[in-house]
Scaffold this motif. Sequence first.
Motif, PDB file in Angstrom:
ATOM      1  N   ILE A 190       0.838  -1.201   0.000  1.00  0.00           N
ATOM      2  CA  ILE A 190       0.000   0.000   0.000  1.00  0.00           C
ATOM      3  C   ILE A 190       0.872   1.250   0.000  1.00  0.00           C
ATOM      4  O   ILE A 190       0.588   2.236  -0.708  1.00  0.00           O
ATOM      5  CB  ILE A 190      -0.942  -0.008   1.216  1.00  0.00           C
ATOM      6  CG1 ILE A 190      -1.930  -1.180   1.111  1.00  0.00           C
ATOM      7  CG2 ILE A 190      -1.710   1.297   1.308  1.00  0.00           C
ATOM      8  CD1 ILE A 190      -2.864  -1.304   2.304  1.00  0.00           C
ATOM      9  N   GLY A 191       1.949   1.231   0.775  1.00  0.00           N
ATOM     10  CA  GLY A 191       2.854   2.374   0.789  1.00  0.00           C
ATOM     11  C   GLY A 191       3.508   2.625  -0.556  1.00  0.00           C
ATOM     12  O   GLY A 191       3.638   3.777  -0.993  1.00  0.00           O
ATOM     13  N   LEU A 192       3.916   1.553  -1.233  1.00  0.00           N
ATOM     14  CA  LEU A 192       4.542   1.713  -2.553  1.00  0.00           C
ATOM     15  C   LEU A 192       3.559   2.253  -3.574  1.00  0.00           C
ATOM     16  O   LEU A 192       3.915   3.095  -4.417  1.00  0.00           O
ATOM     17  CB  LEU A 192       5.101   0.363  -3.009  1.00  0.00           C
ATOM     18  CG  LEU A 192       6.259  -0.213  -2.185  1.00  0.00           C
ATOM     19  CD1 LEU A 192       6.682  -1.560  -2.745  1.00  0.00           C
ATOM     20  CD2 LEU A 192       7.429   0.744  -2.162  1.00  0.00           C
ATOM     21  N   ARG A 193       2.321   1.782  -3.526  1.00  0.00           N
ATOM     22  CA  ARG A 193       1.322   2.317  -4.449  1.00  0.00           C
ATOM     23  C   ARG A 193       1.075   3.801  -4.172  1.00  0.00           C
ATOM     24  O   ARG A 193       0.879   4.593  -5.096  1.00  0.00           O
ATOM     25  CB  ARG A 193       0.019   1.533  -4.319  1.00  0.00           C
ATOM     26  CG  ARG A 193       0.059   0.166  -4.984  1.00  0.00           C
ATOM     27  CD  ARG A 193      -1.231  -0.608  -4.760  1.00  0.00           C
ATOM     28  NE  ARG A 193      -1.235  -1.824  -5.553  1.00  0.00           N
ATOM     29  CZ  ARG A 193      -1.755  -1.938  -6.766  1.00  0.00           C
ATOM     30  NH1 ARG A 193      -2.337  -0.890  -7.317  1.00  0.00           N
ATOM     31  NH2 ARG A 193      -1.724  -3.062  -7.433  1.00  0.00           N
ATOM     32  N   ALA A 194       1.083   4.176  -2.899  1.00  0.00           N
ATOM     33  CA  ALA A 194       0.863   5.583  -2.567  1.00  0.00           C
ATOM     34  C   ALA A 194       2.006   6.458  -3.056  1.00  0.00           C
ATOM     35  O   ALA A 194       1.798   7.623  -3.427  1.00  0.00           O
ATOM     36  CB  ALA A 194       0.696   5.735  -1.056  1.00  0.00           C
ATOM     37  N   LEU A 195       3.214   5.918  -3.078  1.00  0.00           N
ATOM     38  CA  LEU A 195       4.375   6.694  -3.523  1.00  0.00           C
ATOM     39  C   LEU A 195       4.554   6.696  -5.031  1.00  0.00           C
ATOM     40  O   LEU A 195       5.406   7.428  -5.543  1.00  0.00           O
ATOM     41  CB  LEU A 195       5.647   6.145  -2.864  1.00  0.00           C
ATOM     42  CG  LEU A 195       5.759   6.323  -1.349  1.00  0.00           C
ATOM     43  CD1 LEU A 195       7.003   5.621  -0.822  1.00  0.00           C
ATOM     44  CD2 LEU A 195       5.772   7.792  -0.968  1.00  0.00           C
ATOM     45  N   SER A 196       3.787   5.886  -5.742  1.00  0.00           N
ATOM     46  CA  SER A 196       3.944   5.821  -7.194  1.00  0.00           C
ATOM     47  C   SER A 196       3.504   7.136  -7.834  1.00  0.00           C
ATOM     48  O   SER A 196       2.714   7.905  -7.269  1.00  0.00           O
ATOM     49  CB  SER A 196       3.117   4.671  -7.764  1.00  0.00           C
ATOM     50  OG  SER A 196       1.734   4.908  -7.574  1.00  0.00           O
ATOM     51  N   ALA A 197       4.015   7.386  -9.035  1.00  0.00           N
ATOM     52  CA  ALA A 197       3.681   8.629  -9.734  1.00  0.00           C
ATOM     53  C   ALA A 197       2.201   8.708 -10.075  1.00  0.00           C
ATOM     54  O   ALA A 197       1.633   9.803 -10.155  1.00  0.00           O
ATOM     55  CB  ALA A 197       4.526   8.735 -11.009  1.00  0.00           C
ATOM     56  N   ALA A 198       1.565   7.549 -10.271  1.00  0.00           N
ATOM     57  CA  ALA A 198       0.149   7.550 -10.636  1.00  0.00           C
ATOM     58  C   ALA A 198      -0.743   7.968  -9.473  1.00  0.00           C
ATOM     59  O   ALA A 198      -1.800   8.559  -9.676  1.00  0.00           O
ATOM     60  CB  ALA A 198      -0.256   6.167 -11.135  1.00  0.00           C
ATOM     61  N   VAL A 199      -0.351   7.663  -8.244  1.00  0.00           N
ATOM     62  CA  VAL A 199      -1.174   7.963  -7.071  1.00  0.00           C
ATOM     63  C   VAL A 199      -0.652   9.207  -6.350  1.00  0.00           C
ATOM     64  O   VAL A 199      -1.399  10.132  -6.048  1.00  0.00           O
ATOM     65  CB  VAL A 199      -1.212   6.754  -6.115  1.00  0.00           C
ATOM     66  CG1 VAL A 199      -2.030   7.081  -4.875  1.00  0.00           C
ATOM     67  CG2 VAL A 199      -1.776   5.531  -6.827  1.00  0.00           C
ATOM     68  N   ASN A 200       0.641   9.207  -6.012  1.00  0.00           N
ATOM     69  CA  ASN A 200       1.298  10.355  -5.383  1.00  0.00           C
ATOM     70  C   ASN A 200       0.565  10.786  -4.108  1.00  0.00           C
ATOM     71  O   ASN A 200       0.175  11.941  -3.942  1.00  0.00           O
ATOM     72  CB  ASN A 200       1.384  11.527  -6.370  1.00  0.00           C
ATOM     73  CG  ASN A 200       2.347  12.605  -5.873  1.00  0.00           C
ATOM     74  OD1 ASN A 200       3.218  12.337  -5.054  1.00  0.00           O
ATOM     75  ND2 ASN A 200       2.171  13.833  -6.376  1.00  0.00           N
TER      76      ASN A 200
END
Length: 453
Positions: free
Chosen positions: A308-318
């Motif tokens: 979940i943390g990695l998805r939040a840090l992705s450019a798509a989610v930010n």
Amino acid sequence: MYRGVLSSALASHWRREVLRTSLWFVPAIEVVAAIVLFIGTLLADRANYRGDFAIPGWVISGSADAAREILTAIAAAIITVVGVVFSIILVTLTLASTQFGPRMLRNFIRDRGTQLTLGTFVATFVYAVLVLASIGTGSHGDFVPHISVTVTLGLMVADLGVLIYFIHHTAVSIQLPQVIASIAADLAEAIAEQGSGNAEPHVKDGPTAAQLVARAEREGGVLLAPDSGYVQFIKHQNLVKLAAAADAVINLEHRPGHFVVRGQRFATVWPPEAAPPVRQALGGAHIVGPHRTLTQDVSFGIDQLVEIGLRALSAAVNDTFTALTCIDWLGENLCKIVTGWHPARVHRDRQGFIRVIAPEPAFDRLVQRSFEKIRQSSLGMPAVMIRELDALARIMAETTSSGQRRVLLDQAAMIDRACERSVPEAADRADVRRRYEAILTLESRLTGSEQNA
């Protein structure tokens, strides 16, 4: 599913987990309860029809046609709401898959609130249909199940309350902080259950674990994985009994969470003469499946929070704040691991002899799983680096050995170096550096206190 004969205890545990993660089990129980309720109210209506007792004044009475219209309207309305509930569930699962990751779907499917809501509406529909079918002609004219019709209306009112609860429950459960907190709670429960170790006999005799591992590697018989998939559960006590009966030692090379390939090495047995009976019964002591679970795999809970943390840090989610929340809960659970993580890596029989040697994730590996991927994805983000260093400081305050502190210092040093490379603003680098120096000061103070003690 693993093709083997499971022991009764292992099969019972596995069934509970399978039933918990199904959308049909709780509704099936409620449907059975609705059928039982219908039988009870039908017997009461039959007794009232024969004149055995008089119904109270508040019980709905009317003609057979009126009862049919009421029940038909209720059944049609209930099945329509069931369709709406199904749609909400599918939308929730789609949202969870895209925003939280596909591995989060099992957390939503196993939610009791969703299962009870779905079961309540389906059970009410089944009850209304059964009551509708019971209306007919009897020896004293039309048979109208007045009590059953009244109960149906009562169930409909209860369904309205359940629908309001379901809407509120869904709105709360899809919020990211709630999802993260629920995963962290499951992880904390798994740490408490798996980290306590097993009670060992008072008498301990025979070769050490290191000596037995060396013998098994050098002279032992090799056991091959009978199927491919993730190891989900191992019944160590079954293996202990099996090894004791064969006067052998089983060295497991995979733990729950590892992926095994059929035909490749899974474990070793010493002496090698005991390999055939152990190989034959090994299928009854472990389960292999297509996915990981938290049953004996603490690393899986950590990986869920990291994902979940990695998805939040992705450019798509930010979404930096979601990543910070994940770091907070990771740090909280690692504090529990520091103080209470003592899994049993060696399992002995009643005489105190080592029979099963099982791998368990070490503290340093759990720390690496918690911080490394997030650190690698947070380059140029001082807020995330600062929160990671704060979490490491909280964990270090709970440590009891220099080895644990060294693991945390290594992670802090890597974060500091990443900050120097990727953060262009000097003031931001200074903020990160202050947190890093605070960890160094804390480590020095704890080490000094330990030496003085």
